[in-house]
Design a protein around this motif. Structure first.
Motif, PDB file in Angstrom:
ATOM      1  N   ALA A  46       0.757  -1.147   0.107  1.00  0.00           N
ATOM      2  CA  ALA A  46       0.008  -0.054   0.112  1.00  0.00           C
ATOM      3  C   ALA A  46       0.883   1.282  -0.116  1.00  0.00           C
ATOM      4  O   ALA A  46       1.972   1.428   0.510  1.00  0.00           O
ATOM      5  CB  ALA A  46      -0.808   0.063   1.251  1.00  0.00           C
ATOM      6  N   VAL A  64      -6.662  -0.023   4.717  1.00  0.00           N
ATOM      7  CA  VAL A  64      -6.175   0.196   3.439  1.00  0.00           C
ATOM      8  C   VAL A  64      -5.741  -0.913   2.570  1.00  0.00           C
ATOM      9  O   VAL A  64      -4.950  -1.616   3.477  1.00  0.00           O
ATOM     10  CB  VAL A  64      -5.009   1.475   3.221  1.00  0.00           C
ATOM     11  CG1 VAL A  64      -4.323   1.495   1.734  1.00  0.00           C
ATOM     12  CG2 VAL A  64      -5.232   2.634   3.993  1.00  0.00           C
ATOM     13  N   PRO A  65      -6.375  -1.387   1.855  1.00  0.00           N
ATOM     14  CA  PRO A  65      -6.235  -2.771   1.095  1.00  0.00           C
ATOM     15  C   PRO A  65      -4.959  -3.146   0.530  1.00  0.00           C
ATOM     16  O   PRO A  65      -4.410  -2.142  -0.079  1.00  0.00           O
ATOM     17  CB  PRO A  65      -7.370  -2.901   0.111  1.00  0.00           C
ATOM     18  CG  PRO A  65      -7.935  -1.611  -0.198  1.00  0.00           C
ATOM     19  CD  PRO A  65      -7.485  -0.695   1.077  1.00  0.00           C
ATOM     20  N   ALA A 104      -3.194  -0.673  -2.413  1.00  0.00           N
ATOM     21  CA  ALA A 104      -4.005   0.387  -2.628  1.00  0.00           C
ATOM     22  C   ALA A 104      -3.034   1.817  -2.432  1.00  0.00           C
ATOM     23  O   ALA A 104      -2.186   1.547  -1.726  1.00  0.00           O
ATOM     24  CB  ALA A 104      -5.195   0.617  -1.815  1.00  0.00           C
ATOM     25  N   THR A 105      -3.419   2.845  -2.839  1.00  0.00           N
ATOM     26  CA  THR A 105      -3.008   4.204  -2.792  1.00  0.00           C
ATOM     27  C   THR A 105      -3.785   5.032  -2.080  1.00  0.00           C
ATOM     28  O   THR A 105      -5.097   5.235  -2.522  1.00  0.00           O
ATOM     29  CB  THR A 105      -2.574   4.758  -4.140  1.00  0.00           C
ATOM     30  OG1 THR A 105      -1.630   4.156  -4.829  1.00  0.00           O
ATOM     31  CG2 THR A 105      -1.812   6.095  -3.987  1.00  0.00           C
ATOM     32  N   ALA A 106      -3.617   5.741  -1.042  1.00  0.00           N
ATOM     33  CA  ALA A 106      -4.475   6.383  -0.149  1.00  0.00           C
ATOM     34  C   ALA A 106      -3.818   7.804   0.081  1.00  0.00           C
ATOM     35  O   ALA A 106      -2.577   8.020   0.316  1.00  0.00           O
ATOM     36  CB  ALA A 106      -4.855   5.794   1.231  1.00  0.00           C
ATOM     37  N   ILE A 143      -9.085   6.336  -0.710  1.00  0.00           N
ATOM     38  CA  ILE A 143      -8.454   5.414  -1.593  1.00  0.00           C
ATOM     39  C   ILE A 143      -8.532   5.909  -2.871  1.00  0.00           C
ATOM     40  O   ILE A 143      -9.659   6.028  -3.328  1.00  0.00           O
ATOM     41  CB  ILE A 143      -9.080   3.924  -1.307  1.00  0.00           C
ATOM     42  CG1 ILE A 143      -8.964   3.448  -0.095  1.00  0.00           C
ATOM     43  CG2 ILE A 143      -8.309   2.789  -2.260  1.00  0.00           C
ATOM     44  CD1 ILE A 143      -7.647   3.076   0.578  1.00  0.00           C
ATOM     45  N   GLU A 160      -6.638   4.425  -5.832  1.00  0.00           N
ATOM     46  CA  GLU A 160      -6.275   3.377  -6.673  1.00  0.00           C
ATOM     47  C   GLU A 160      -6.260   2.228  -5.856  1.00  0.00           C
ATOM     48  O   GLU A 160      -5.693   2.113  -4.808  1.00  0.00           O
ATOM     49  CB  GLU A 160      -4.952   3.860  -7.269  1.00  0.00           C
ATOM     50  CG  GLU A 160      -4.475   2.859  -8.295  1.00  0.00           C
ATOM     51  CD  GLU A 160      -3.335   3.556  -9.207  1.00  0.00           C
ATOM     52  OE1 GLU A 160      -2.313   2.450  -9.232  1.00  0.00           O
ATOM     53  OE2 GLU A 160      -3.118   4.588  -9.473  1.00  0.00           O
ATOM     54  N   LYS A 161      -6.575   1.016  -6.506  1.00  0.00           N
ATOM     55  CA  LYS A 161      -6.643  -0.329  -5.907  1.00  0.00           C
ATOM     56  C   LYS A 161      -5.651  -1.400  -6.634  1.00  0.00           C
ATOM     57  O   LYS A 161      -5.790  -1.107  -7.846  1.00  0.00           O
ATOM     58  CB  LYS A 161      -7.860  -0.815  -5.642  1.00  0.00           C
ATOM     59  CG  LYS A 161      -8.631   0.038  -4.454  1.00  0.00           C
ATOM     60  CD  LYS A 161      -9.909  -0.926  -4.242  1.00  0.00           C
ATOM     61  CE  LYS A 161     -10.954   0.040  -3.314  1.00  0.00           C
ATOM     62  NZ  LYS A 161     -12.124  -0.707  -2.862  1.00  0.00           N
ATOM     63  N   ASN A 162      -5.273  -2.112  -6.103  1.00  0.00           N
ATOM     64  CA  ASN A 162      -4.558  -3.442  -6.445  1.00  0.00           C
ATOM     65  C   ASN A 162      -3.320  -3.234  -7.609  1.00  0.00           C
ATOM     66  O   ASN A 162      -3.507  -3.452  -8.866  1.00  0.00           O
ATOM     67  CB  ASN A 162      -5.599  -4.345  -7.236  1.00  0.00           C
ATOM     68  CG  ASN A 162      -6.493  -4.915  -5.948  1.00  0.00           C
ATOM     69  OD1 ASN A 162      -6.160  -5.053  -4.852  1.00  0.00           O
ATOM     70  ND2 ASN A 162      -7.574  -4.920  -6.592  1.00  0.00           N
ATOM     71  N   GLN A 163      -2.341  -2.514  -7.116  1.00  0.00           N
ATOM     72  CA  GLN A 163      -1.019  -2.346  -7.938  1.00  0.00           C
ATOM     73  C   GLN A 163      -0.112  -3.410  -7.795  1.00  0.00           C
ATOM     74  O   GLN A 163       0.711  -3.641  -7.287  1.00  0.00           O
ATOM     75  CB  GLN A 163      -0.373  -0.972  -7.397  1.00  0.00           C
ATOM     76  CG  GLN A 163      -1.234   0.147  -7.196  1.00  0.00           C
ATOM     77  CD  GLN A 163      -0.416   1.047  -6.472  1.00  0.00           C
ATOM     78  OE1 GLN A 163       0.848   0.999  -6.216  1.00  0.00           O
ATOM     79  NE2 GLN A 163      -0.855   2.428  -6.085  1.00  0.00           N
TER      80      GLN A 163
END
Length: 58
Positions: free
Chosen positions: A26, A38-39, A42-44, A51, A53-56
């Motif tokens: 993350a 924050v999964p 992800a970008t927070a 959040i 953006e998710k799942n980089q």
């Protein structure tokens, strides 16, 4: 990267509220106030972090 290394990027002036989970890989922006989980990947960003953006490539 070995398993013993930190896999999330946390920056200066970050506030994390108790019992919040930061997932592997993350990204948390400077001056963020993290009040929810924050999964992974992800970008927070922001005060009361959102959040964006998710799942980089987790």
């Amino acid at each position: 990267m070995s398993k013993s290394e930190v896999t999330s990027l946390l920056v200066q002036e970050l506030i994390i509220i108790r019992s919040v989970t930061i997932g592997d890989r993350a990204l948390i922006d400077a001056n963020a106030v993290v009040i929810c989980d924050v999964p992974p990947g992800a970008t927070a960003v922001g005060i009361l972090a959102k959040i964006i953006e998710k799942n980089q490539q987790v």
